[in-house]
Motif scaffolding. Structure first.
Motif, mmCIF file in Angstrom:
data_model
loop_
_atom_site.group_PDB
_atom_site.id
_atom_site.type_symbol
_atom_site.label_atom_id
_atom_site.label_comp_id
_atom_site.label_asym_id
_atom_site.label_seq_id
_atom_site.Cartn_x
_atom_site.Cartn_y
_atom_site.Cartn_z
ATOM 1 N N UNK A 408 -25.962 -91.542 -32.944
ATOM 2 C CA UNK A 408 -26.817 -92.325 -32.059
ATOM 3 C C UNK A 408 -27.829 -93.073 -32.913
ATOM 4 N N UNK A 409 -28.203 -94.272 -32.473
ATOM 5 C CA UNK A 409 -29.213 -95.065 -33.161
ATOM 6 C C UNK A 409 -30.183 -95.617 -32.134
ATOM 7 N N UNK A 410 -31.476 -95.742 -32.529
ATOM 8 C CA UNK A 410 -32.508 -96.266 -31.632
ATOM 9 C C UNK A 410 -33.375 -97.254 -32.404
ATOM 10 N N UNK A 411 -33.650 -98.408 -31.787
ATOM 11 C CA UNK A 411 -34.568 -99.409 -32.345
ATOM 12 C C UNK A 411 -35.995 -98.998 -32.011
ATOM 13 N N UNK A 412 -36.865 -98.854 -33.019
ATOM 14 C CA UNK A 412 -38.250 -98.416 -32.823
ATOM 15 C C UNK A 412 -39.185 -99.622 -32.766
ATOM 16 N N UNK A 413 -38.932 -100.539 -31.845
ATOM 17 C CA UNK A 413 -39.760 -101.736 -31.665
ATOM 18 C C UNK A 413 -39.880 -102.535 -32.966
ATOM 19 N N UNK A 414 -38.781 -102.639 -33.703
ATOM 20 C CA UNK A 414 -38.810 -103.342 -34.979
ATOM 21 C C UNK A 414 -38.996 -104.843 -34.762
ATOM 22 N N UNK A 415 -39.471 -105.500 -35.811
ATOM 23 C CA UNK A 415 -39.726 -106.942 -35.724
ATOM 24 C C UNK A 415 -38.440 -107.741 -35.562
ATOM 25 N N UNK A 416 -37.425 -107.433 -36.374
ATOM 26 C CA UNK A 416 -36.187 -108.220 -36.376
ATOM 27 C C UNK A 416 -35.027 -107.529 -35.684
ATOM 28 N N UNK A 417 -35.264 -106.349 -35.080
ATOM 29 C CA UNK A 417 -34.268 -105.719 -34.240
ATOM 30 C C UNK A 417 -33.189 -104.956 -34.984
ATOM 31 N N UNK A 419 -28.944 -104.382 -34.668
ATOM 32 C CA UNK A 419 -27.754 -104.975 -34.072
ATOM 33 C C UNK A 419 -26.556 -104.081 -34.355
ATOM 34 N N UNK A 420 -25.660 -103.972 -33.372
ATOM 35 C CA UNK A 420 -24.391 -103.277 -33.533
ATOM 36 C C UNK A 420 -23.293 -104.306 -33.289
ATOM 37 N N UNK A 421 -22.553 -104.649 -34.339
ATOM 38 C CA UNK A 421 -21.557 -105.718 -34.253
ATOM 39 C C UNK A 421 -22.166 -106.972 -33.646
ATOM 40 N N UNK A 422 -23.388 -107.315 -34.106
ATOM 41 C CA UNK A 422 -24.127 -108.520 -33.720
ATOM 42 C C UNK A 422 -24.628 -108.492 -32.272
ATOM 43 N N UNK A 423 -24.563 -107.330 -31.607
ATOM 44 C CA UNK A 423 -25.176 -107.176 -30.278
ATOM 45 C C UNK A 423 -26.508 -106.458 -30.446
ATOM 46 N N UNK A 424 -27.601 -107.087 -30.015
ATOM 47 C CA UNK A 424 -28.944 -106.517 -30.209
ATOM 48 C C UNK A 424 -29.162 -105.321 -29.281
ATOM 49 N N UNK A 425 -29.710 -104.239 -29.833
ATOM 50 C CA UNK A 425 -30.002 -103.045 -29.051
ATOM 51 C C UNK A 425 -31.345 -103.175 -28.350
ATOM 52 N N UNK A 426 -31.460 -102.551 -27.193
ATOM 53 C CA UNK A 426 -32.741 -102.496 -26.491
ATOM 54 C C UNK A 426 -33.679 -101.545 -27.233
ATOM 55 N N UNK A 427 -34.989 -101.799 -27.130
ATOM 56 C CA UNK A 427 -35.972 -100.957 -27.798
ATOM 57 C C UNK A 427 -36.059 -99.590 -27.134
ATOM 58 N N UNK A 428 -36.235 -98.553 -27.968
ATOM 59 C CA UNK A 428 -36.505 -97.188 -27.515
ATOM 60 C C UNK A 428 -35.401 -96.628 -26.625
ATOM 61 N N UNK A 429 -34.140 -97.024 -26.847
ATOM 62 C CA UNK A 429 -33.001 -96.512 -26.073
ATOM 63 C C UNK A 429 -31.921 -96.073 -27.061
ATOM 64 N N UNK A 430 -31.440 -94.831 -26.900
ATOM 65 C CA UNK A 430 -30.380 -94.339 -27.768
ATOM 66 C C UNK A 430 -29.060 -95.058 -27.459
ATOM 67 N N UNK A 431 -28.368 -95.503 -28.500
ATOM 68 C CA UNK A 431 -27.065 -96.159 -28.352
ATOM 69 C C UNK A 431 -26.046 -95.411 -29.215
ATOM 70 N N UNK A 432 -24.841 -95.215 -28.678
ATOM 71 C CA UNK A 432 -23.780 -94.523 -29.400
ATOM 72 C C UNK A 432 -23.053 -95.494 -30.326
ATOM 73 N N UNK A 433 -22.841 -95.076 -31.572
ATOM 74 C CA UNK A 433 -22.163 -95.911 -32.558
ATOM 75 C C UNK A 433 -20.824 -95.265 -32.923
#
Length: 453
Positions: A408-417, A419-433
């Motif tokens: 799982x990966x989570x974006x921590x409100x980063x400046x440049x985000x 991306x998983x295969x060029x799809x931007x992840x939502x902030x503070x939400x776990x995504x399965x890779x």
């Protein structure tokens, strides 16, 4: 298991979970306002006289800030006014080492009455600053001035060209008076966040990093030397004293100009809470949880069984991991302290070796334990794995291995985000890779797979 033990266990688990989440939030709290990102959005602009080629002859200089990602910037009219003359060029200074790097600046619109200017730099798009409406600003609210103060503008080797300065203050009052003779009255903020020579055109920001005004002027008063009798000195010495009062054009004036020229910008008028109060509340919650956990652990120690059954441990291990416990482990669990109480050792915790392959180099293999959060970013004091890239935030993202969902990966409100295969992840939400997918942190691209044992 009786009700008392069950309640105690639930309290312990809930407290540990809450404490972990709060500490994780505290470690990366400053990502809500990335002041390094704000620094990058503010630049120095200089009007250069090209009458003598090869000489850096600055006629005037000031500050400007990015308003969108299309290369549009905001400054003052009086900062760029000299560049409207023949043989005068307006440039933005990006670097001075190993040599000065200058960008051509085009003036899209400039108004002496409003003392505002819209600039365009095609070769240097920067992360923009959001705006907020002047109505959302109140007296005594904390504000921050960013810009390039200093009068040493004639040398390209001056470090002040690329190092913006930050000054803090509070809103003192709202003012309404003309900036030009005979012009209409302009809405201004009066404040004490220092605005010196060179700061003109820079942003005035609230505590959440949103533009509330454009720095424009400071108040001065004059005094004269007098003789011992109280009469005026014959040489008429005059001095200007900075009274510590500064002015910024309210954001509504800027919003009106941008809309009239159909230039995109970001408007954010959500509630902005001071950072200090958030930290105080967070500290109080952490202290209460720590006391709760201490009491719970003390009660558990009093009621701990005197004997640890190795068969029970082996059966637990089999149900947990679907295999028998390695030989020798049950006996190793029964270790006693000086009072004869057992000291159970941690059960073997299966780990997963993660391989992330960048295109140009190979990262070290990451060994993840289930349930443990691993942070990635640029700041070694905040993260488990350092990514040395300027476009990666100090606390950029976090990884976690889940027994059923996998990586799982989570974006921590980063400046440049992230991306998983060029799809931007939502902030503070776990995504399965999934294995084979490409992860992008800033400009760092990696491909994930599980290491073969």
């Amino acid at each position: 298991m009786n009700r008392t033990k069950m309640t105690r266990r639930l309290i312990l688990r809930g407290g540990l979970l809450a404490l972990t989440m709060l500490l994780s939030l505290s470690a990366c709290r400053d990502q809500a306002v990335d002041w390094e990102r704000l620094d990058r959005a503010v630049i120095r602009v200089v009007a250069i006289d090209n009458a003598r080629p090869g000489h850096f002859n600055a006629l005037s200089s000031g500050s400007a800030f990015a308003i969108n990602g299309q290369g549009y910037f905001i400054s003052n009219h009086h900062v760029v006014e000299n560049a409207m003359q023949a043989q005068v060029e307006l440039v933005a200074v990006e670097a001075i080492v190993p040599q000065a790097k200058l960008h051509r600046v085009d003036i899209v619109w400039s108004s002496a009455e409003q003392d505002l200017a819209i600039l365009k730099i095609d070769s240097w798009p920067l992360p923009p600053l959001p705006l907020t409406k002047a109505a959302d600003v109140v007296k005594n609210q904390e504000v921050v001035s960013i810009g390039f103060p200093g009068a040493s503008d004639n040398s390209p080797e001056n470090p002040a060209f690329i190092d913006p300065k930050i000054k803090r203050g509070v809103i003192s009052a709202r003012q309404l008076f003309p900036l030009t003779s005979g012009g209409r009255a302009i809405a201004l903020f009066e404040h004490d966040a220092t605005v010196n020579t060179g700061n003109s055109g820079g942003p005035l920001l609230d505590a959440c990093g949103r533009v509330v005004g454009v720095n424009v002027a400071k108040a001065r008063s004059g005094i004269h030397a007098v003789d011992a009798s109280g009469g005026r000195a014959p040489n008429q010495i005059g001095l200007d004293i900075n009274e510590g009062t500064f002015f910024s054009i309210q954001s509504d004036e800027l919003i009106q100009a941008l809309r009239s020229h159909r230039i995109d910008f970001s408007l954010d008028h959500s509630l902005c809470k001071p950072m200090a109060s958030d930290h105080q509340g967070l500290i109080a919650i952490v202290v209460v949880l720590a006391l709760l956990l201490a009491v719970t652990l003390r009660q558990q120690r009093k009621h701990s069984p005197a004997i640890v059954d190795s068969h029970v441990l082996s059966e637990w291990y089999r149900k947990k991991w679907g295999e028998k416990m390695p030989s020798g482990h049950p006996a190793g669990f029964i270790k006693r302290d000086s009072k004869g109480f057992p000291k159970p050792q941690p059960l073997p915790n299966p780990t997963v070796a993660i391989v992330l392959h960048p295109e140009k180099k190979q990262w070290p293999v990451l060994t993840l334990q289930p349930g443990v959060i691993y942070k990635l970013g640029r700041d070694p004091n905040q993260v488990s794995f350092v990514i040395e890239q300027t476009d990666v935030s100090r606390c950029h993202a976090q990884l976690r291995w889940h027994e059923r969902r996998g990586l799982l990966v989570m974006d921590l409100d980063s400046t440049n985000g992230v991306f998983v295969d060029h799809a931007k992840l939502a902030n503070r939400v776990w995504a399965t890779i999934k294995p084979g997918q490409r992860l992008i942190f800033g400009s760092e691209q990696v491909v994930y797979r599980i290491k073969d044992h």
